[in-house]
Design a protein around this motif. Structure first.
Motif, PDB file in Angstrom:
ATOM      1  N   ARG A   1       1.025  -1.147   0.090  1.00 18.17           N
ATOM      2  CA  ARG A   1      -0.003   0.124  -0.036  1.00 18.17           C
ATOM      3  C   ARG A   1       0.892   1.293   0.138  1.00 18.17           C
ATOM      4  O   ARG A   1       0.299   2.353  -0.506  1.00 18.17           O
ATOM      5  N   ASN A   2       2.044   1.306   0.576  1.00 18.62           N
ATOM      6  CA  ASN A   2       2.855   2.367   0.433  1.00 18.62           C
ATOM      7  C   ASN A   2       3.891   2.376  -0.575  1.00 18.62           C
ATOM      8  O   ASN A   2       4.985   1.957  -0.856  1.00 18.62           O
TER       9      ASN A   2
ATOM     10  N   ARG B   1       0.649   8.048 -11.040  1.00 20.58           N
ATOM     11  CA  ARG B   1      -0.269   8.864 -10.296  1.00 20.58           C
ATOM     12  C   ARG B   1      -1.841   8.290 -10.338  1.00 20.58           C
ATOM     13  O   ARG B   1      -2.560   8.297  -9.588  1.00 20.58           O
TER      14      ARG B   1
ATOM     15  N   LEU C   1      -2.529   5.228  -8.651  1.00 20.13           N
ATOM     16  CA  LEU C   1      -2.792   5.393  -7.210  1.00 20.13           C
ATOM     17  C   LEU C   1      -3.959   6.165  -6.926  1.00 20.13           C
ATOM     18  O   LEU C   1      -4.742   5.700  -5.951  1.00 20.13           O
ATOM     19  N   ARG C   2      -4.267   6.786  -7.849  1.00 19.39           N
ATOM     20  CA  ARG C   2      -5.686   7.443  -7.483  1.00 19.39           C
ATOM     21  C   ARG C   2      -6.874   6.388  -7.813  1.00 19.39           C
ATOM     22  O   ARG C   2      -7.794   6.530  -6.726  1.00 19.39           O
TER      23      ARG C   2
ATOM     24  N   GLY D   1      -6.977   4.586  -4.349  1.00 24.32           N
ATOM     25  CA  GLY D   1      -7.260   5.402  -3.316  1.00 24.32           C
ATOM     26  C   GLY D   1      -6.037   5.605  -2.425  1.00 24.32           C
ATOM     27  O   GLY D   1      -6.049   5.646  -1.276  1.00 24.32           O
ATOM     28  N   LEU D   2      -4.767   5.380  -3.024  1.00 25.52           N
ATOM     29  CA  LEU D   2      -3.620   5.632  -2.273  1.00 25.52           C
ATOM     30  C   LEU D   2      -2.806   6.901  -2.387  1.00 25.52           C
ATOM     31  O   LEU D   2      -3.416   7.567  -3.602  1.00 25.52           O
ATOM     32  N   ARG D   3      -1.896   7.408  -1.444  1.00 26.85           N
ATOM     33  CA  ARG D   3      -1.400   8.358  -1.470  1.00 26.85           C
ATOM     34  C   ARG D   3       0.212   8.268  -2.575  1.00 26.85           C
ATOM     35  O   ARG D   3       0.786   7.660  -2.308  1.00 26.85           O
ATOM     36  N   PRO D   4       0.147   9.140  -3.536  1.00 27.15           N
ATOM     37  CA  PRO D   4       1.233   9.195  -4.256  1.00 27.15           C
ATOM     38  C   PRO D   4       2.660   9.572  -3.473  1.00 27.15           C
ATOM     39  O   PRO D   4       2.422  10.562  -2.640  1.00 27.15           O
ATOM     40  N   PHE D   5       3.598   9.162  -3.604  1.00 27.25           N
ATOM     41  CA  PHE D   5       5.120   9.419  -3.090  1.00 27.25           C
ATOM     42  C   PHE D   5       6.284   9.293  -4.082  1.00 27.25           C
ATOM     43  O   PHE D   5       6.329   8.218  -4.283  1.00 27.25           O
TER      44      PHE D   5
END
Length: 495
Positions: free
Chosen positions: A90-91, A112, A115-116, A119-123
């Protein structure tokens, strides 16, 4: 019909690209395949005007009309995210490469969007398409810290490591890096101002031990030293390593606690291990797994093996400068014979590493530390193990030769004569004073330099002890693109 081909390495920057394309026009080539992502359209115009067929590898070019062989980088990134998400991750981070070129921007867009969708946060971090650039990026997003807790680091989106690797220094560390990288398939150039092992490597006592209590950032690395040499010996049969064990004692009345791989032995056992001792100590630390190497011989074998795996070796060729291209990336090294191109340069040049780094504005906190080494004529079999006392480190290197690491040749000679039976005729043959590269905190300095993409450092004390391990790990980082947790405490950015 006969054909001929021209092959150009354009990794050193824009001038070499222009020179090659100009030559292609002059030779009236029938066609050119352009596999570099950052060749401006304007550079291809003379080729197209000349009537040559041009095929580019990468994304379509909007300013010119060329055939294109491309991959769907956006879809590839999205599929990679979906795969990792399906495996429970997930990360998810990405080192996208430069967004000014299509592969970098397309991969970032695909990442990007995926991940959208999940529902994950991009890093993410923007890097460069070089091995060291990728390593710096991974460390910036915390991979080194992550692997300390969870060694399962998944690597899907990294670009292939640049194949052209220049190693500066054919001492035992540089030779080990060159050998392991060439064996792993990299195109390696090894360059040294002298001969293999001809610098401080030749001045090493060359005791290889993994026993004892170990502390500090490189403790885990040092713990693997003997196992790594056994591995290397299996790969290179006949490697000049002697597994004699080591005996250590001091004048203290009580023995210390034994560390890993050590045993406290009594005087009778010491006498059995070293029969020529006049007065065996009441106790000694016995490390049966320890040994010693012919450091120059090992360096020579590593260089020969690197060459056998395709490495190009330039000896007696002093490096005068490390070159960067117009974008600030490593382009190779300059010697009296000319430029040796490479997208990655490993500085493994001992104390000279500091000056080479300074020429790029990089501070490498390494100072020369005196390393006295004495060669003695002695009877055959006088010393059987590696002996470590308050007076000297001592071992037999040939039937009639000893070497000793100590402070004073006179005191060492007197101590040897008084410690062993039959040593009255021991003679001093030579004294050497080497300059060990001593990092400011005593720990190895190994890893990429963030401010100079493509630059990698490998400089340390106990170089002979660590060479087999460090060479393998550095090659894995530069060739396979891994981030080795064993090196996490050795990185240059700790200073």
């Amino acid at each position: 019909m006969s054909t001929s081909s021209l092959l150009a390495d354009v990794g050193a920057g824009t001038p070499p690209i222009e020179a090659f394309l100009d030559e292609a026009v002059q030779r009236r080539v029938d066609g050119v395949v352009v596999a570099a992502v950052d060749v401006p359209d304007r550079m291809l115009e003379p080729l197209l005007t000349s009537g040559a067929q041009v095929v580019t590898v990468g994304s379509p070019r909007h300013g010119t009309s060329t055939d294109v062989v491309s991959s769907d980088d956006e879809r590839i990134a999205a599929d990679a995210v979906a795969y990792l998400h399906s495996r429970g991750h997930r990360n998810l981070g990405i080192i996208s490469g430069p967004v000014r070129v299509a592969p970098g921007s397309a991969r970032l867009d695909g990442y990007r969007q995926a991940l959208r969708d999940h529902g994950l946060r991009p890093f993410y971090l923007r890097g460069v398409f070089t091995s060291a650039g990728g390593l710096c990026g991974r460390r910036s997003v915390g991979v080194d810290q992550a692997v300390r807790v969870d060694a399962r680091v998944v690597n899907v989106l990294s670009s292939s490591v640049s194949g052209d690797l220049v190693v500066v220094g054919a001492g035992i560390v540089g030779a080990s890096v060159a050998y392991h990288a060439a064996r792993a398939g990299a195109a390696v150039t090894l360059v040294d101002a002298g001969r293999p092992g001809g610098g401080v490597t030749a001045d090493s006592f060359a005791w290889v031990g993994a026993s004892g209590v170990r502390k500090g950032p490189a403790a885990g690395l040092r713990a693997t030293a003997t196992a790594e040499y056994h591995r290397l010996g299996a790969e290179l049969p006949g490697l000049p390593v002697t597994w004699s064990g080591s005996l250590s004692w001091t004048g203290q009345d009580s023995a210390p606690d034994a560390g890993p791989g050590q045993t406290i032995v009594d005087a009778a056992t010491v006498a059995a291990l070293e029969p020529a001792l006049r007065r065996p100590p009441e106790w000694a630390v016995w490390a049966p797994g320890d040994g010693a190497v012919d450091s120059v011989g090992v360096a020579e074998r590593l260089v020969a093996a690197a060459r056998a795996h395709g490495a190009r070796v330039h000896l007696d060729a002093r490096v005068t400068a490390v070159r960067r291209d117009a974008a600030g990336r490593i382009a190779g090294v300059e010697t009296a014979a000319g430029l040796l191109s490479g997208a990655t340069v490993v500085l493994a040049a001992g104390v000279a590493t500091a000056a080479l780094g300074a020429s790029l504005g990089v501070r490498v906190p390494v100072e020369p530390s005196p390393s006295p080494l004495f060669r003695l004529r002695a009877p055959a079999g006088l010393v059987r193990t590696v002996v470590n006392t308050e007076d000297f480190d001592l071992r037999q290197v040939a039937a009639d030769r000893l070497i000793a690491a100590a402070d004073s040749p006179e005191r060492t000679l007197a101590a040897v004569r008084s410690t062993f039976h039959g040593a009255g005729g021991v003679e001093l043959l030579s004294t050497r004073l080497g300059a060990r590269p001593m990092p400011a905190d005593g720990e190895p300095i190994v890893g990429p330099v963030a401010e100079v993409p493509g630059l990698y450092l490998a400089v340390m004390h106990s170089a002979v002890t660590l060479a087999a391990a460090v060479g393998r790990l550095v090659a894995r980082e530069l060739v396979d693109g891994t981030v080795e947790s064993a090196l996490s405490g050795c990185r240059p950015d700790r200073f």
